[in-house]
Structures are given as structure tokens and as C-alpha cells.
Scaffold this motif. Structure first.
Motif, PDB file in Angstrom:
ATOM      1  N   THR A 106       0.853  -1.192   0.000  1.00  0.00           N
ATOM      2  CA  THR A 106       0.000   0.000   0.000  1.00  0.00           C
ATOM      3  C   THR A 106       0.886   1.238   0.000  1.00  0.00           C
ATOM      4  N   HIS A 126      -3.673   7.210   3.944  1.00  0.00           N
ATOM      5  CA  HIS A 126      -3.697   6.119   2.968  1.00  0.00           C
ATOM      6  C   HIS A 126      -4.005   6.655   1.572  1.00  0.00           C
ATOM      7  N   ILE A 127      -3.212   6.189   0.588  1.00  0.00           N
ATOM      8  CA  ILE A 127      -3.484   6.545  -0.812  1.00  0.00           C
ATOM      9  C   ILE A 127      -4.209   5.386  -1.484  1.00  0.00           C
ATOM     10  N   GLY A 128      -3.595   4.216  -1.442  1.00  0.00           N
ATOM     11  CA  GLY A 128      -4.215   3.054  -2.064  1.00  0.00           C
ATOM     12  C   GLY A 128      -3.253   1.890  -2.125  1.00  0.00           C
ATOM     13  N   THR A 132      -5.405  -0.161  -6.431  1.00  0.00           N
ATOM     14  CA  THR A 132      -6.314   0.991  -6.364  1.00  0.00           C
ATOM     15  C   THR A 132      -5.603   2.333  -6.470  1.00  0.00           C
ATOM     16  N   TYR A 133      -4.278   2.341  -6.528  1.00  0.00           N
ATOM     17  CA  TYR A 133      -3.521   3.592  -6.593  1.00  0.00           C
ATOM     18  C   TYR A 133      -3.819   4.318  -7.904  1.00  0.00           C
ATOM     19  N   SER A 134      -4.088   5.627  -7.803  1.00  0.00           N
ATOM     20  CA  SER A 134      -4.296   6.453  -8.998  1.00  0.00           C
ATOM     21  C   SER A 134      -3.873   7.880  -8.677  1.00  0.00           C
ATOM     22  N   GLU A 136      -5.706  10.471  -9.021  1.00  0.00           N
ATOM     23  CA  GLU A 136      -6.837  11.097  -8.322  1.00  0.00           C
ATOM     24  C   GLU A 136      -6.805  10.761  -6.823  1.00  0.00           C
ATOM     25  N   ARG A 137      -6.537   9.492  -6.485  1.00  0.00           N
ATOM     26  CA  ARG A 137      -6.463   9.097  -5.078  1.00  0.00           C
ATOM     27  C   ARG A 137      -5.265   9.758  -4.389  1.00  0.00           C
ATOM     28  N   GLU A 139      -4.020  12.719  -5.155  1.00  0.00           N
ATOM     29  CA  GLU A 139      -4.415  14.120  -4.943  1.00  0.00           C
ATOM     30  C   GLU A 139      -5.392  14.252  -3.770  1.00  0.00           C
ATOM     31  N   GLN A 140      -6.308  13.301  -3.617  1.00  0.00           N
ATOM     32  CA  GLN A 140      -7.224  13.314  -2.480  1.00  0.00           C
ATOM     33  C   GLN A 140      -6.464  13.116  -1.165  1.00  0.00           C
ATOM     34  N   ALA A 141      -5.515  12.196  -1.165  1.00  0.00           N
ATOM     35  CA  ALA A 141      -4.713  11.948   0.037  1.00  0.00           C
ATOM     36  C   ALA A 141      -3.859  13.167   0.361  1.00  0.00           C
TER      37      ALA A 141
END
Length: 178
Positions: A106, A126-128, A132-134, A136-137, A139-141
Motif C-alpha cells: 500500500t 492512505h493513498i491506495g 487501487t492507486y491512482s 486522483e487518489r 491528490e485526495q490523500a
């Protein structure tokens, strides 16, 4: 608040709080307040006879600034020169971790949360996982990490300001007794 005893060339003694400096040069004699900027309170005399009045004015100005302005804090505001990522100070990553047993990898961002009067705390956002890492994720993290860091900085500044104001009140009592 810290104090030091100062004896002028005239022999007069002062109990000087942190944030006030004595300036004695060929052209200037006075007290300089150094708290969120500087301001000089001149003795208006070469023999030091106006030193007490100037010191009282400088002390009042220091008290006014402590009561009205946030405490100066030494939190790092820009990334270190040796930091290779473009992330802001206090945020590192992405860091890849492998879970025990499953072997799943992860990615997280590490966030340093400063605390006034206590050791800083570290937390992970957590990013992913590999699946599931992207972007977009990420940037959200990063947005969440920035929120956590900003909140910790606000709390640190508030706690530092409250501590400085309590020290200012104690300073007032000490100077009255001196």
C-alpha cells in the motif's frame, strides 16, 4: 518568560524581559522591542536619565503586542533545500508499505503534526494499494494531508500564543515587584 538583569552605564539597574533589547551606540540610547517587528523607544538623553521612562514605554508596547498579535512560531514554512519532492514541509511520500502476512503493498503519505510543548506526532494518510492507486487518489490523500498539517499548525500557533500571553501576564507581575 525569561529575564536578565541589566546595569546601564549610569548605574541604574533593570530587569529586562525577553523581547526587549538595550541599544547604546554613539548616536542612540534606548530600548528596542523585538516582537513581530521592532520599535525603538529612545531615552532622549545621552546621560541615561530618560532610560526608566523609555523602558516603561517599551514594556507597555511589548505587552500590547503580546496581547494583540499571535506568538512568533518557528515552524518550517518552505521545503528544505535537500528535499527532492515538491511536497510541502511536513509531508513525505508516497511511502510503500507491505502488510505482514498478506504481502499486499500500500502507498501512504506521512504527515508530521507539530504540537506545542510536546513532541511532534506522525500520522499516515492512505493513498491506495497496488490495485487501487491512482493520480486522483494521490491528490485526495494530499489534500487530506494538507488539511491535517494546516490544522496542527493552527493549534500549535494558538497554544504558543496562549502560553506567551500567560507569560506576559506573569511578566507584568514580576516587573511591578521589581
Amino acid at each position: 518568560m525569561k529575564y536578565r538583569e541589566l546595569v546601564l552605564f549610569s548605574g541604574e539597574r533593570f530587569l529586562v524581559p525577553q523581547g526587549i533589547q538595550r541599544i547604546d551606540t554613539g548616536a542612540t540610547h534606548g530600548w528596542q522591542v523585538r516582537y513581530q517587528g521592532t520599535r525603538l523607544f529612545s531615552d532622549h538623553s545621552r546621560d541615561g536619565s530618560g532610560a526608566r521612562q523609555a523602558f516603561d514605554q517599551a514594556t507597555r508596547e511589548l505587552m500590547r503586542r503580546i496581547a494583540a498579535l499571535p506568538a512568533p512560531v518557528t515552524l518550517q514554512r518552505s521545503p528544505s533545500a535537500h528535499k527532492t519532492s515538491t511536497l510541502p514541509p511536513g509531508i513525505s511520500g508516497p511511502i510503500i508499505r507491505t502488510k505482514r502476512g498478506t504481502g499486499t503493498r500500500t502507498a501512504v503519505l506521512s504527515v508530521l503534526l507539530p504540537r506545542f510543548g510536546a513532541p511532534s506526532r506522525r500520522t499516515s494518510v492512505h493513498i491506495g494499494s497496488e490495485n487501487t492507486y491512482s493520480v486522483e487518489r494521490f491528490e485526495q490523500a494530499l489534500a487530506r494531508a494538507l488539511e491535517l498539517r494546516a490544522e496542527a499548525e493552527r493549534e500549535y500557533t494558538m497554544a504558543a500564543t496562549q502560553a506567551r500571553r500567560r507569560a506576559g501576564l506573569a511578566m507584568r507581575r514580576v516587573l511591578r515587584e521589581a
